[in-house]
Design a protein around this motif. Structure first.
Motif, PDB file in Angstrom:
ATOM      1  N   ALA A   1      79.193   0.355  46.818  1.00  0.00           N
ATOM      2  CA  ALA A   1      80.297  -0.694  46.542  1.00  0.00           C
ATOM      3  C   ALA A   1      79.780  -2.047  45.973  1.00  0.00           C
ATOM      4  CB  ALA A   1      80.586  -0.975  48.107  1.00  0.00           C
ATOM      5  N   SER A   2      78.259  -1.773  45.801  1.00  0.00           N
ATOM      6  CA  SER A   2      77.428  -3.041  45.141  1.00  0.00           C
ATOM      7  C   SER A   2      76.377  -2.360  43.999  1.00  0.00           C
ATOM      8  CB  SER A   2      77.198  -4.281  46.070  1.00  0.00           C
ATOM      9  OG  SER A   2      76.167  -5.007  45.463  1.00  0.00           O
ATOM     10  N   PHE A   3      76.114  -2.897  43.103  1.00  0.00           N
ATOM     11  CA  PHE A   3      74.808  -2.371  42.479  1.00  0.00           C
ATOM     12  C   PHE A   3      73.701  -2.753  43.346  1.00  0.00           C
ATOM     13  CE2 PHE A   3      76.508  -2.596  37.887  1.00  0.00           C
ATOM     14  CZ  PHE A   3      77.354  -1.575  38.065  1.00  0.00           C
ATOM     15  N   ALA A   4      73.786  -3.786  44.353  1.00  0.00           N
ATOM     16  CA  ALA A   4      72.753  -4.169  45.043  1.00  0.00           C
ATOM     17  C   ALA A   4      72.040  -2.844  46.055  1.00  0.00           C
ATOM     18  CB  ALA A   4      72.821  -5.145  45.993  1.00  0.00           C
ATOM     19  N   GLN A   5      73.226  -1.909  45.987  1.00  0.00           N
ATOM     20  CA  GLN A   5      72.670  -0.795  46.956  1.00  0.00           C
ATOM     21  C   GLN A   5      72.003   0.259  46.201  1.00  0.00           C
ATOM     22  OE1 GLN A   5      77.295  -0.895  48.225  1.00  0.00           O
ATOM     23  NE2 GLN A   5      76.356   0.347  49.965  1.00  0.00           N
ATOM     24  N   VAL A   6      71.859   0.204  44.947  1.00  0.00           N
ATOM     25  CA  VAL A   6      70.971   1.138  44.226  1.00  0.00           C
ATOM     26  C   VAL A   6      69.476   0.844  44.346  1.00  0.00           C
ATOM     27  CG1 VAL A   6      70.618   2.232  41.988  1.00  0.00           C
ATOM     28  CG2 VAL A   6      72.940   1.575  42.584  1.00  0.00           C
ATOM     29  N   ALA A   7      68.686   1.762  44.805  1.00  0.00           N
ATOM     30  CA  ALA A   7      67.116   1.633  44.838  1.00  0.00           C
ATOM     31  C   ALA A   7      66.379   2.396  43.941  1.00  0.00           C
ATOM     32  CB  ALA A   7      66.695   1.600  46.092  1.00  0.00           C
ATOM     33  N   PHE A   8      65.982   2.037  43.017  1.00  0.00           N
ATOM     34  CA  PHE A   8      65.241   2.874  41.972  1.00  0.00           C
ATOM     35  C   PHE A   8      63.669   2.986  42.499  1.00  0.00           C
ATOM     36  CE2 PHE A   8      68.457   1.804  38.653  1.00  0.00           C
ATOM     37  CZ  PHE A   8      69.019   2.847  38.983  1.00  0.00           C
ATOM     38  N   GLN A   9      63.207   4.433  42.819  1.00  0.00           N
ATOM     39  CA  GLN A   9      61.892   4.399  43.516  1.00  0.00           C
ATOM     40  C   GLN A   9      60.853   4.772  42.398  1.00  0.00           C
ATOM     41  OE1 GLN A   9      61.803   3.721  46.752  1.00  0.00           O
ATOM     42  NE2 GLN A   9      64.004   3.563  46.955  1.00  0.00           N
TER      43      GLN A   9
ATOM     44  N   ALA B   1      71.800  -7.061  38.614  1.00  0.00           N
ATOM     45  CA  ALA B   1      71.183  -5.904  38.619  1.00  0.00           C
ATOM     46  C   ALA B   1      70.714  -5.415  37.401  1.00  0.00           C
ATOM     47  CB  ALA B   1      72.304  -5.073  39.246  1.00  0.00           C
ATOM     48  N   ILE B   2      71.907  -5.788  36.143  1.00  0.00           N
ATOM     49  CA  ILE B   2      71.545  -5.551  35.017  1.00  0.00           C
ATOM     50  C   ILE B   2      69.949  -6.249  34.372  1.00  0.00           C
ATOM     51  CG2 ILE B   2      72.073  -6.017  32.473  1.00  0.00           C
ATOM     52  CD1 ILE B   2      74.824  -5.438  33.790  1.00  0.00           C
ATOM     53  N   ARG B   3      69.863  -7.398  34.836  1.00  0.00           N
ATOM     54  CA  ARG B   3      68.722  -8.110  34.531  1.00  0.00           C
ATOM     55  C   ARG B   3      67.597  -7.372  35.317  1.00  0.00           C
ATOM     56  NH1 ARG B   3      69.874 -12.642  31.882  1.00  0.00           N
ATOM     57  NH2 ARG B   3      71.854 -13.634  32.339  1.00  0.00           N
ATOM     58  N   ARG B   4      67.620  -6.996  36.477  1.00  0.00           N
ATOM     59  CA  ARG B   4      66.827  -6.457  37.436  1.00  0.00           C
ATOM     60  C   ARG B   4      66.207  -5.200  36.593  1.00  0.00           C
ATOM     61  NH1 ARG B   4      69.036  -6.988  41.617  1.00  0.00           N
ATOM     62  NH2 ARG B   4      70.094  -4.697  41.979  1.00  0.00           N
ATOM     63  N   TRP B   5      67.134  -4.237  36.347  1.00  0.00           N
ATOM     64  CA  TRP B   5      66.846  -2.951  35.988  1.00  0.00           C
ATOM     65  C   TRP B   5      66.275  -3.135  34.613  1.00  0.00           C
ATOM     66  CZ3 TRP B   5      72.364  -0.799  37.099  1.00  0.00           C
ATOM     67  CH2 TRP B   5      72.363  -0.911  38.599  1.00  0.00           C
TER      68      TRP B   5
ATOM     69  N   VAL C   1      71.447   3.892  48.069  1.00  0.00           N
ATOM     70  CA  VAL C   1      71.135   5.011  47.397  1.00  0.00           C
ATOM     71  C   VAL C   1      69.889   4.934  46.619  1.00  0.00           C
ATOM     72  CG1 VAL C   1      72.159   6.534  45.456  1.00  0.00           C
ATOM     73  CG2 VAL C   1      73.843   5.276  47.060  1.00  0.00           C
ATOM     74  N   SER C   2      69.023   5.750  47.117  1.00  0.00           N
ATOM     75  CA  SER C   2      67.786   5.919  46.527  1.00  0.00           C
ATOM     76  C   SER C   2      67.595   6.876  45.541  1.00  0.00           C
ATOM     77  CB  SER C   2      66.708   5.978  47.645  1.00  0.00           C
ATOM     78  OG  SER C   2      66.537   4.910  48.390  1.00  0.00           O
ATOM     79  N   ILE C   3      67.039   6.406  44.217  1.00  0.00           N
ATOM     80  CA  ILE C   3      66.945   7.548  43.240  1.00  0.00           C
ATOM     81  C   ILE C   3      65.589   7.254  42.445  1.00  0.00           C
ATOM     82  CG2 ILE C   3      67.919   8.372  40.867  1.00  0.00           C
ATOM     83  CD1 ILE C   3      70.582   7.037  41.821  1.00  0.00           C
TER      84      ILE C   3
END
Length: 239
Positions: free
Chosen positions: A231-239, A119-123, A5-7
């Protein structure tokens, strides 16, 4: 379900806990029984604590009890709400105090899905402000994020919101209140939750939404009502 999911990169990410960062079953099977066994103790032994005193009054009011209600009556009301999984503020207040003691003593350690903390650390490292909005009290949230399997995550979280300082999770006004408090434009906020009604309310308030569906968790079969789905936070991509 798409792989990613790209946002557009948001100003803020707001996270639900149960079913989103963490298993609902852990909450129901570990934390709920832990609090249930200690309601009477906290009501009696910490009666002068302002949060306990306030919760007692709320239990009496919401439970239709008399001012002279006994501890047994108060506990019976709390257990009834717990059995029905009702998100009552006095229930959440007392649970938060009880769980804080349990985390501080080492009796409890919070649960996170394997993809959540990375993901929390990455964001956070990407400069995105992170917030929590949960039906659990702020005290419970702070205990949860302060005692994780990977240590204290509280420095990564900008603020915590619950039904007392923000409002009900299924009403758009609560999300508008949070946006105002954090000073972010609604369209620059992304909310992740496993519950369609919460996602709908956030969307109504102008937020971006991502539905979290983790196979085997409590609300998986209900779906997320057309919201972008992961199904996983790994599927979120912030552009």
């Amino acid at each position: 379900m798409s792989d990613t999911v790209s946002i557009e990169k948001p100003t803020a990410v707001v996270l639900d806990i149960e079913g989103t960062t963490s298993s609902t079953w852990f909450v129901h099977e570990t934390l709920y029984p832990y609090s249930r066994s200690r309601f009477a103790e906290v009501l009696d032994e910490r009666a002068d604590h302002p949060d306990v005193a306030r919760a007692r009054g709320q239990i009496i009011e919401q439970g239709g009890l008399g001012a002279d209600a006994t501890t047994e009556q108060l506990v019976a009301t709390l257990n009834g709400w717990l059995d029905a999984d009702e998100k009552r503020t006095p229930l959440k207040t007392l649970q938060g105090l009880i769980w804080a003691d349990g985390f501080a003593s080492g009796d409890l350690t919070s649960h996170f899905f394997d993809d959540a903390i990375p993901a929390i650390r990455r964001w956070h490292d990407a400069g995105i402000d992170l917030y929590i909005f949960s039906s659990g009290s702020v005290a419970a949230q702070r205990s949860w994020f302060g005692h994780t399997p990977e240590g204290d995550l509280l420095p990564l979280i900008s603020a915590h919101f619950d039904t007392e300082n923000a409002g009900p999770k299924r009403e758009a006004r609560s999300y508008r209140a949070i946006a105002e408090q954090i000073g972010a434009e609604p369209e620059r906020i992304v909310f992740l939750s496993d519950l369609a009604a919460e996602l709908d309310a956030a969307q109504e308030a102008g937020w971006r939404t991502v539905g979290v569906r983790r196979k085997g968790d409590q609300h998986y079969d209900a779906g997320v009502a057309g919201h972008p789905e992961i199904a996983s936070f790994a599927q979120v991509a912030f552009q």
